[in-house]
Design a protein around this motif. Sequence first.
Motif, PDB file in Angstrom:
ATOM      1  N   LEU A   4     -41.047  61.188 -56.462  1.00  0.00           N
ATOM      2  CA  LEU A   4     -40.942  59.413 -56.803  1.00  0.00           C
ATOM      3  C   LEU A   4     -40.439  58.823 -58.405  1.00  0.00           C
ATOM      4  CD1 LEU A   4     -44.780  59.442 -55.859  1.00  0.00           C
ATOM      5  CD2 LEU A   4     -42.522  59.105 -54.221  1.00  0.00           C
ATOM      6  N   CYS A   5     -40.199  57.763 -58.120  1.00  0.00           N
ATOM      7  CA  CYS A   5     -39.281  57.570 -59.886  1.00  0.00           C
ATOM      8  C   CYS A   5     -40.628  56.681 -60.204  1.00  0.00           C
ATOM      9  CB  CYS A   5     -38.292  56.357 -59.388  1.00  0.00           C
ATOM     10  SG  CYS A   5     -38.547  54.717 -58.651  1.00  0.00           S
ATOM     11  N   ALA A   6     -40.962  56.447 -61.445  1.00  0.00           N
ATOM     12  CA  ALA A   6     -41.436  55.700 -61.916  1.00  0.00           C
ATOM     13  C   ALA A   6     -42.376  54.176 -61.093  1.00  0.00           C
ATOM     14  CB  ALA A   6     -41.570  55.029 -63.004  1.00  0.00           C
ATOM     15  N   PRO A   7     -40.953  53.406 -60.885  1.00  0.00           N
ATOM     16  CA  PRO A   7     -41.743  52.078 -59.797  1.00  0.00           C
ATOM     17  C   PRO A   7     -42.381  52.439 -58.863  1.00  0.00           C
ATOM     18  CG  PRO A   7     -39.446  51.829 -61.297  1.00  0.00           C
ATOM     19  CD  PRO A   7     -40.005  53.586 -61.101  1.00  0.00           C
ATOM     20  N   GLU A   8     -41.738  53.305 -58.132  1.00  0.00           N
ATOM     21  CA  GLU A   8     -42.983  53.806 -56.581  1.00  0.00           C
ATOM     22  C   GLU A   8     -44.473  54.828 -56.892  1.00  0.00           C
ATOM     23  OE1 GLU A   8     -38.292  55.051 -54.344  1.00  0.00           O
ATOM     24  OE2 GLU A   8     -39.360  56.731 -55.251  1.00  0.00           O
ATOM     25  N   LEU A   9     -43.740  55.232 -57.909  1.00  0.00           N
ATOM     26  CA  LEU A   9     -45.624  55.794 -58.361  1.00  0.00           C
ATOM     27  C   LEU A   9     -46.415  54.759 -58.542  1.00  0.00           C
ATOM     28  CD1 LEU A   9     -47.565  57.558 -58.840  1.00  0.00           C
ATOM     29  CD2 LEU A   9     -46.289  58.601 -61.052  1.00  0.00           C
ATOM     30  N   ARG A  10     -45.557  53.639 -59.015  1.00  0.00           N
ATOM     31  CA  ARG A  10     -47.248  52.279 -59.482  1.00  0.00           C
ATOM     32  C   ARG A  10     -47.174  52.254 -58.617  1.00  0.00           C
ATOM     33  NH1 ARG A  10     -42.781  51.728 -63.850  1.00  0.00           N
ATOM     34  NH2 ARG A  10     -43.313  52.725 -65.493  1.00  0.00           N
ATOM     35  N   GLY A  11     -46.091  51.119 -57.479  1.00  0.00           N
ATOM     36  CA  GLY A  11     -46.090  51.124 -56.389  1.00  0.00           C
ATOM     37  C   GLY A  11     -47.249  52.131 -54.949  1.00  0.00           C
ATOM     38  N   LEU A  12     -47.461  52.751 -55.245  1.00  0.00           N
ATOM     39  CA  LEU A  12     -48.212  54.053 -54.571  1.00  0.00           C
ATOM     40  C   LEU A  12     -49.309  53.398 -55.012  1.00  0.00           C
ATOM     41  CD1 LEU A  12     -47.807  55.305 -52.298  1.00  0.00           C
ATOM     42  CD2 LEU A  12     -47.537  57.658 -53.250  1.00  0.00           C
ATOM     43  N   LEU A  13     -49.931  53.644 -56.061  1.00  0.00           N
ATOM     44  CA  LEU A  13     -51.183  53.008 -56.936  1.00  0.00           C
ATOM     45  C   LEU A  13     -51.513  51.733 -56.590  1.00  0.00           C
ATOM     46  CD1 LEU A  13     -50.022  55.109 -60.440  1.00  0.00           C
ATOM     47  CD2 LEU A  13     -52.116  55.994 -58.584  1.00  0.00           C
ATOM     48  N   ARG A  14     -50.790  50.528 -57.261  1.00  0.00           N
ATOM     49  CA  ARG A  14     -51.421  49.697 -56.311  1.00  0.00           C
ATOM     50  C   ARG A  14     -51.853  49.885 -54.839  1.00  0.00           C
ATOM     51  NH1 ARG A  14     -46.870  47.851 -59.577  1.00  0.00           N
ATOM     52  NH2 ARG A  14     -45.298  47.363 -57.378  1.00  0.00           N
ATOM     53  N   LEU A  15     -51.032  49.977 -53.747  1.00  0.00           N
ATOM     54  CA  LEU A  15     -51.194  50.561 -52.920  1.00  0.00           C
ATOM     55  C   LEU A  15     -53.059  51.188 -52.408  1.00  0.00           C
ATOM     56  CD1 LEU A  15     -50.295  50.282 -49.543  1.00  0.00           C
ATOM     57  CD2 LEU A  15     -49.364  51.901 -49.037  1.00  0.00           C
ATOM     58  N   ALA A  16     -52.939  52.334 -53.137  1.00  0.00           N
ATOM     59  CA  ALA A  16     -54.053  52.978 -53.225  1.00  0.00           C
ATOM     60  C   ALA A  16     -55.762  52.004 -53.388  1.00  0.00           C
ATOM     61  CB  ALA A  16     -53.592  53.684 -53.872  1.00  0.00           C
ATOM     62  N   ARG A  17     -54.822  51.713 -54.641  1.00  0.00           N
ATOM     63  CA  ARG A  17     -56.004  50.334 -55.403  1.00  0.00           C
ATOM     64  C   ARG A  17     -56.328  49.537 -53.738  1.00  0.00           C
ATOM     65  NH1 ARG A  17     -53.878  51.710 -60.802  1.00  0.00           N
ATOM     66  NH2 ARG A  17     -52.696  49.882 -60.177  1.00  0.00           N
ATOM     67  N   PHE A  18     -55.224  48.419 -53.455  1.00  0.00           N
ATOM     68  CA  PHE A  18     -55.356  47.646 -52.453  1.00  0.00           C
ATOM     69  C   PHE A  18     -56.171  48.587 -50.888  1.00  0.00           C
ATOM     70  CE2 PHE A  18     -54.486  45.556 -48.634  1.00  0.00           C
ATOM     71  CZ  PHE A  18     -54.266  44.460 -48.641  1.00  0.00           C
ATOM     72  N   LEU A  19     -56.083  49.922 -51.074  1.00  0.00           N
ATOM     73  CA  LEU A  19     -56.659  50.101 -49.790  1.00  0.00           C
ATOM     74  C   LEU A  19     -58.347  50.541 -49.718  1.00  0.00           C
ATOM     75  CD1 LEU A  19     -53.408  52.520 -47.769  1.00  0.00           C
ATOM     76  CD2 LEU A  19     -54.799  50.515 -46.966  1.00  0.00           C
ATOM     77  N   LYS A  20     -57.933  51.264 -51.278  1.00  0.00           N
ATOM     78  CA  LYS A  20     -60.326  51.361 -51.386  1.00  0.00           C
ATOM     79  C   LYS A  20     -60.175  50.100 -51.719  1.00  0.00           C
ATOM     80  CE  LYS A  20     -62.208  53.916 -55.195  1.00  0.00           C
ATOM     81  NZ  LYS A  20     -62.170  54.653 -56.765  1.00  0.00           N
TER      82      LYS A  20
END
Length: 327
Positions: free
Chosen positions: A25-41
Amino acid sequence: MYAVAPAPSPALALAGRHFLKVDDLCAPELRGLLRLARFLKERPGREQSTLLKGRTVALLFEKPSLRTRVSFEVALTHLGAKALFAQGSEFAIGSRETPEDAARVLSRYVDAVVIRTHDHAGLERFARAAAVPVINALSAESHPCQAIADVLTLGERFGEVAGLRVAYVGDGRNNVAASLAQAAVMLGATICFGSPPTHRPSETFLAQLGRLGKPAGGSVRAFSNPARAVRGADAVYTDVWTSMGEERYRERNDAMLRPYAVTEELMSYAAPHAAFMHCLPAHRGEEVSAEVIDGPQSVVFDQAENRMHAQKALLVALLTECKGFPI
Ligand code: CP
Ligand code: NVA
């Protein structure tokens, strides 16, 4: 699907990709994934059950697992998908047939393959031949699913990962250390290894971490004195001294790594607010004392819970176009 404005995030165009290492992943993708994880959590419940409806994901594990297996199975259940689990001799990359043949066959049956293996090169061969996303559920080289959960946990605890000082004490050459370090520096943290020279990450890997961290201001330092590695740290992380598949080195590892045990005394060098982290399973009295892992600074069960949320985000990102998430 979620009843929110359809705003697909360009940063999360991961559909169809593999995830074998954090730096896939590039850094923006990693950050996006973390936002999605927080959203789903933040939004558990039935709304999630349509996200991967009708999909099937194979979980192929050559090595034992509690957290990874169960968190993937529960994540898939919540998302409306089915998990198929095979373990041990039933599935060992390259034992009954080539990784390429196994990958081509499975690609005809399932929508993604999650693999735990020792053989990272075999995993890469499998992924190159697969027509569906392949996720690394731990190899000798990396444990990227653990690392996403770890940085999710750090973000929850401290608000931001950027600017944190994260100490990793013990076997700095193992899979968990490598993936944690990559994720931490990509998000702008400083990772401080505390390991004897025998267990210190290679110069090549340290240099790669330096390059990976540069855009976000992340950096890496390596110490042989554990107290110096831990001094002022916001989080102190350790893992078992001997990883699965490395049992022949156990005696040597025990002798070399004993001074790197995370005890209350070692934690006293960290910042007073420091979190103690461990991927689990842990060995009390070896790499960590019971007082530390069972004490108020420990966030190990938050990390374990976050495995499930992080992997939900990963599955949704690799298997869908990620439409409809305000992330
Ligand atoms: N942390 C982790 O991967 O645990 P398991 O080996 O139980 O899956
Ligand atoms: N480094 C450990 C992690 C277990 C989750 C191992 O590979 O055994």
